[in-house]
Enzyme design. Structure first.
Site: not given
Ligand code: ASP
Length: 343
Positions: A15, A59, A61, A278-279
């Site tokens: 981002t 990104d 992801s 998971q905590c």
């Molecule tokens: N979807 C973006 C990423 O991880 C979110 C971010 O940059 O904060 O690339």
């Protein structure tokens, strides 16, 4: 006059460097030059800056182990000429990349600071400018010529965290990260206050950059009512070498025999099964309750107080070294770079 310290910015995307696509309105990464246009302060900073960028900023992801290795290789290529590194990265998978880099960069003696932002750097209320400028200052910080933070860390919203202890905890707040099982390494107020007790002691090097990771790893998140058949199917995935079992509380799970038998069969077939809680904070203590006693007996490995992110990437790293399942099991609990506190 003392020489200016030299920091390399590695731009991977996220981002911080995104802008809205004129047609669809969706955020997508822009190139490094556009990013620099939005932060004229970079010209005035008392650090010599260089920058390299992923050919196609992404990104986070879309990050893959090959991208982690690419970042590690860029650090290797520029290691001798630079005093520190700032990796600009999306926040979504930043904790995974930070964990992976901590394992891939064996013998690291210089700061590798990952940062990004929740709002693009071109927007008025962006958190990206402060994150970037302070991350550069931290990457350049030294005392008597020795880097103040000789490890992989994440800087976000006035706090510096150990990379392999970090988790993303919020999708919207500027305070998006925490390291629940490790103190913050530094807080940035009027001054940047470092906690020397929390920072890894400087290692002696030399840097050894690893370039293999084995992604044949799976995660099974337990929940009340989880079907043993489903678990069995997941454990029969071809090529699977290790599984992270995210468990309840201090490492507990259901005691139903079908579920336990499925796990036991997988372990006997050579799959490494690791128990992570998971905590958000605290640790696994197998055998504390009856509901985790069987795990110890069948050879499930405890992740102690590691994050899920560090557990997954440490498994990929150890498997990538060409170790057998038995060797990975033995080595998993050994601390490599501050990722675990074994009591
Ligand atoms: N979807 C973006 C990423 O991880 C979110 C971010 O940059 O904060 O690339």
């Amino acid at each position: 006059m003392t020489e200016r310290r030299r920091v390399l910015i590695i731009y991977t995307g996220g981002t911080i460097g995104m802008m809205a696509d004129p047609r669809s309105g969706a955020l997508r990464p822009m190139d490094l030059e556009h990013l620099e246009e939005h932060v004229p302060e970079l010209e005035r900073i008392a650090v010599q800056l260089d920058a390299v960028s992923f050919e196609q900023p992404i990104d986070s992801s879309d990050m893959k182990p090959a991208d982690w290795i690419r970042i590690a290789q860029l650090i290797r290529e520029h290691y001798v000429d630079h005093d520190g590194f700032v990796v600009l990265h999306g926040s979504d998978t930043m904790a995974y990349t930070a964990s992976a880099l901590s394992f891939l960069l064996e013998g690291l003696t210089k700061p590798v600071i990952l940062t990004g932002s929740q709002l693009p750097i071109g927007t008025i209320r962006t958190d990206g400018k402060e994150n970037l400028l302070t991350a550069i200052e931290i990457a350049a910080a030294a005392e008597n010529g020795k880097p103040t933070v000789p490890e992989v860390a994440v800087y976000f919203e006035y706090s510096l965290y150990r990379g392999n202890r970090t988790v993303k905890v919020h999708a919207e707040r500027f305070e998006a990260f925490r390291s629940p099982n490790w103190p913050v390494l530094a807080e940035a107020g009027v001054r940047i206050r470092y906690d020397q007790q929390a920072i890894l002691p400087a290692r002696s090097g030399p840097l050894k950059v690893h370039d293999h990771m084995d992604a044949n790893v799976g995660v099974i998140r337990l929940f009340p009512g989880i079907s043993a058949i489903w678990v069995e199917q997941a454990l029969s995935t071809p090529g699977l070498r290790a599984v992270v079992l995210t468990t309840f509380g201090s490492g507990n799970g259901p005691t139903n025999p079908e579920f336990l038998n499925a796990l036991s069969r997988a372990i006997n077939a050579g799959i490494v099964v690791v128990n992570v809680t998971q905590c958000v904070g605290g640790r696994v203590e197998q055998g504390r309750y009856n509901t985790s006693k069987d795990f110890s007996e069948m050879g499930v490995v405890s992740a102690h107080d590691m994050t899920v992110e560090a557990t997954i990437t440490k498994l990929m790293f150890l498997l990538g070294q060409g170790l057998s399942g038995a060797e990975v099991k033995d080595r998993f609990g050994v601390e490599l770079c501050g990722e675990v506190s074994v009591l």
